[in-house]
Design a protein around this motif. Structure first.
Motif, PDB file in Angstrom:
ATOM      1  N   GLU A  15       0.830  -1.211   0.000  1.00 54.13           N
ATOM      2  CA  GLU A  15       0.000   0.000   0.000  1.00 54.13           C
ATOM      3  C   GLU A  15       0.861   1.255   0.000  1.00 54.13           C
ATOM      4  O   GLU A  15       0.593   2.216  -0.731  1.00 54.13           O
ATOM      5  CB  GLU A  15      -0.920  -0.021   1.228  1.00 54.13           C
ATOM      6  CG  GLU A  15      -1.985   1.081   1.250  1.00 54.13           C
ATOM      7  CD  GLU A  15      -1.456   2.413   1.773  1.00 54.13           C
ATOM      8  OE1 GLU A  15      -2.002   3.463   1.359  1.00 54.13           O
ATOM      9  OE2 GLU A  15      -0.502   2.402   2.580  1.00 54.13           O
ATOM     10  N   SER A  75      -8.287   2.309   0.504  1.00 58.48           N
ATOM     11  CA  SER A  75      -9.585   2.543   1.137  1.00 58.48           C
ATOM     12  C   SER A  75      -9.660   1.875   2.508  1.00 58.48           C
ATOM     13  O   SER A  75     -10.146   2.456   3.479  1.00 58.48           O
ATOM     14  CB  SER A  75     -10.699   2.009   0.225  1.00 58.48           C
ATOM     15  OG  SER A  75     -11.961   2.161   0.851  1.00 58.48           O
ATOM     16  N   ALA A  76      -9.136   0.640   2.593  1.00 53.90           N
ATOM     17  CA  ALA A  76      -9.154  -0.080   3.866  1.00 53.90           C
ATOM     18  C   ALA A  76      -8.289   0.626   4.907  1.00 53.90           C
ATOM     19  O   ALA A  76      -8.677   0.759   6.080  1.00 53.90           O
ATOM     20  CB  ALA A  76      -8.669  -1.516   3.660  1.00 53.90           C
ATOM     21  N   ALA A  78      -7.554   3.830   4.998  1.00 54.60           N
ATOM     22  CA  ALA A  78      -8.225   5.075   5.380  1.00 54.60           C
ATOM     23  C   ALA A  78      -9.338   4.799   6.388  1.00 54.60           C
ATOM     24  O   ALA A  78      -9.522   5.550   7.363  1.00 54.60           O
ATOM     25  CB  ALA A  78      -8.790   5.778   4.140  1.00 54.60           C
ATOM     26  N   ASP A  79     -10.086   3.698   6.140  1.00 55.64           N
ATOM     27  CA  ASP A  79     -11.155   3.338   7.078  1.00 55.64           C
ATOM     28  C   ASP A  79     -10.593   3.006   8.454  1.00 55.64           C
ATOM     29  O   ASP A  79     -11.132   3.428   9.483  1.00 55.64           O
ATOM     30  CB  ASP A  79     -11.936   2.130   6.538  1.00 55.64           C
ATOM     31  CG  ASP A  79     -12.817   2.497   5.362  1.00 55.64           C
ATOM     32  OD1 ASP A  79     -13.045   3.703   5.148  1.00 55.64           O
ATOM     33  OD2 ASP A  79     -13.270   1.571   4.650  1.00 55.64           O
ATOM     34  N   MET A  80      -9.501   2.247   8.485  1.00 57.18           N
ATOM     35  CA  MET A  80      -8.901   1.868   9.765  1.00 57.18           C
ATOM     36  C   MET A  80      -8.330   3.094  10.492  1.00 57.18           C
ATOM     37  O   MET A  80      -8.473   3.236  11.707  1.00 57.18           O
ATOM     38  CB  MET A  80      -7.818   0.812   9.548  1.00 57.18           C
ATOM     39  CG  MET A  80      -8.367  -0.569   9.249  1.00 57.18           C
ATOM     40  SD  MET A  80      -7.109  -1.867   9.305  1.00 57.18           S
ATOM     41  CE  MET A  80      -6.157  -1.450   7.844  1.00 57.18           C
ATOM     42  N   GLU A  81      -7.696   3.986   9.733  1.00 57.95           N
ATOM     43  CA  GLU A  81      -7.157   5.201  10.349  1.00 57.95           C
ATOM     44  C   GLU A  81      -8.267   6.047  10.944  1.00 57.95           C
ATOM     45  O   GLU A  81      -8.112   6.632  12.022  1.00 57.95           O
ATOM     46  CB  GLU A  81      -6.375   6.005   9.308  1.00 57.95           C
ATOM     47  CG  GLU A  81      -5.028   5.402   8.965  1.00 57.95           C
ATOM     48  CD  GLU A  81      -4.297   6.202   7.896  1.00 57.95           C
ATOM     49  OE1 GLU A  81      -4.830   7.257   7.487  1.00 57.95           O
ATOM     50  OE2 GLU A  81      -3.202   5.779   7.487  1.00 57.95           O
ATOM     51  N   SER A  82      -9.405   6.114  10.249  1.00 56.17           N
ATOM     52  CA  SER A  82     -10.533   6.883  10.757  1.00 56.17           C
ATOM     53  C   SER A  82     -11.064   6.291  12.058  1.00 56.17           C
ATOM     54  O   SER A  82     -11.352   7.020  13.019  1.00 56.17           O
ATOM     55  CB  SER A  82     -11.657   6.918   9.710  1.00 56.17           C
ATOM     56  OG  SER A  82     -12.790   7.586  10.214  1.00 56.17           O
ATOM     57  N   VAL A  83     -11.170   4.961  12.098  1.00 54.11           N
ATOM     58  CA  VAL A  83     -11.648   4.300  13.313  1.00 54.11           C
ATOM     59  C   VAL A  83     -10.660   4.496  14.460  1.00 54.11           C
ATOM     60  O   VAL A  83     -11.044   4.807  15.586  1.00 54.11           O
ATOM     61  CB  VAL A  83     -11.890   2.800  13.053  1.00 54.11           C
ATOM     62  CG1 VAL A  83     -12.163   2.068  14.362  1.00 54.11           C
ATOM     63  CG2 VAL A  83     -13.050   2.607  12.089  1.00 54.11           C
ATOM     64  N   ARG A  85      -8.523   6.890  14.847  1.00 54.07           N
ATOM     65  CA  ARG A  85      -8.576   8.295  15.271  1.00 54.07           C
ATOM     66  C   ARG A  85      -9.781   8.550  16.163  1.00 54.07           C
ATOM     67  O   ARG A  85      -9.684   9.227  17.194  1.00 54.07           O
ATOM     68  CB  ARG A  85      -8.622   9.199  14.046  1.00 54.07           C
ATOM     69  CG  ARG A  85      -8.383  10.678  14.352  1.00 54.07           C
ATOM     70  CD  ARG A  85      -8.428  11.517  13.092  1.00 54.07           C
ATOM     71  NE  ARG A  85      -7.468  11.052  12.101  1.00 54.07           N
ATOM     72  CZ  ARG A  85      -7.802  10.512  10.933  1.00 54.07           C
ATOM     73  NH1 ARG A  85      -9.081  10.360  10.612  1.00 54.07           N
ATOM     74  NH2 ARG A  85      -6.879  10.109  10.095  1.00 54.07           N
ATOM     75  N   SER A  86     -10.937   7.995  15.760  1.00 60.46           N
ATOM     76  CA  SER A  86     -12.143   8.206  16.567  1.00 60.46           C
ATOM     77  C   SER A  86     -12.028   7.529  17.925  1.00 60.46           C
ATOM     78  O   SER A  86     -12.490   8.072  18.936  1.00 60.46           O
ATOM     79  CB  SER A  86     -13.382   7.696  15.821  1.00 60.46           C
ATOM     80  OG  SER A  86     -13.339   6.286  15.680  1.00 60.46           O
TER      81      SER A  86
END
Length: 298
Positions: A15, A75-76, A78-83, A85-86
């Motif tokens: 990636e 995409s995967a 980015a999704d994991m980074e968003s989770v 971070r939250s």
């Protein structure tokens, strides 16, 4: 082919290499060597049975299959980074306590004690709101408050923190203050007052002083402003004991003769009755309620 855990390092290397279109830059980002990144990519290509990069003298570029996997991997990630971070923000918010309180009490009583709390609970972060307006405990609002009042408010759970006492103070430089020997003589001084429910009339009555005319020369909406006016020699002020203590310790104000009148209202720690307190807020309340209040008055 099932995605196995041993392929995750290879996918991470791919990636990064796909995003940079460069193995060396990916290696720098991942703290690996360029050859290690190349090894991971070749391992992934071998497992998948397809070429992911075209290798040429100027570097590498994605194949059609590589672009397809890069889009999915990006995409995967980015999704994991968003989770992640939250989750980190949620954990931080769990450790933050938002307090609404009085400016006067914060400045003179609460702030000097906060280093003790910080030493005991270094992971807890505090936001202290000293707005004059009464703060609402809506969703997203303060976790708890310190209020001065009767001890009961609709929709709030209240814990008694400490009582309040009133007595007169003045600057040692105020003209005539050296001659004051009894409460009746205080009424002859220029007086400073605030907008509290109890004032000079109440205190003089408690001091058994009757039939005197009062000259409330200055009136302030804030207790701290009234004390500062007394510090500057504008007159004698009726002080709240929890607020005036640092002024007395510094010698900029002195206590005048007369009793300490227990106020009708005290200080309370409050929080919404319908909401469950988060652990950090409960820790702060427990610490507050365990503090010595020094309610000894001559």
């Amino acid at each position: 082919m099932a995605l196995r855990a041993d392929l995750l390092p290879a996918l991470a290397a791919f990636e990064s290499a796909a995003r940079h279109q460069n193995f060396a830059h990916a290696a720098e980002e991942l703290h690996l060597t360029a050859s290690a990144v190349s090894h991971h990519v070749r391992k992934l290509e071998s497992r998948l049975g397809v070429a992911l990069f075209q290798r040429h003298a100027r570097g590498v570029s994605l194949t059609a299959e590589g672009r397809q996997l890069a889009d999915a991997a990006g995409s995967a990630m980015a999704d994991m980074e968003s989770v992640v971070r939250s989750l980190r923000v949620a954990r931080t918010e769990q450790d933050r306590v938002h307090i609404t309180t009085l400016h006067s009490l914060t400045y003179t009583w609460l702030q000097p004690r906060l280093p003790q709390f910080a030493a005991l609970h270094p992971h807890i972060r505090l936001t202290v709101d000293t707005e004059v307006a009464l703060t609402r405990f809506d969703e997203g609002g303060p976790d708890l408050g310190i209020r001065h009042g009767p001890g009961h408010w609709p929709g709030l759970t209240a814990h008694h923190l400490m009582d309040d006492y009133l007595f007169p103070v003045a600057s040692p430089s105020l003209p005539g203050v050296d001659a004051v020997r009894d409460p009746a003589q205080i009424a002859q001084l220029p007086l400073v007052s605030d907008l509290a429910r109890q004032g000079w009339h109440d205190w003089l009555r408690a001091a058994d002083v009757h039939g005197v005319s009062l000259e409330e020369r200055y009136r302030f909406s804030d207790s701290t402003a009234a004390l500062n006016a007394a510090v500057h020699g504008l007159g004698a002020a009726l002080a709240r004991d929890k607020i005036v203590t640092p002024y007395l310790a510094a010698g900029v104000l002195v206590r005048l003769p007369g009793p300490a009148l227990k106020a009708r209202w005290g200080y309370y720690v409050v929080h919404p009755a319908h909401k469950r307190l988060k652990p950090a807020a409960r820790t702060f309340i427990d610490w507050l309620l365990a503090l010595p209040t020094d309610d000894t008055h001559a």
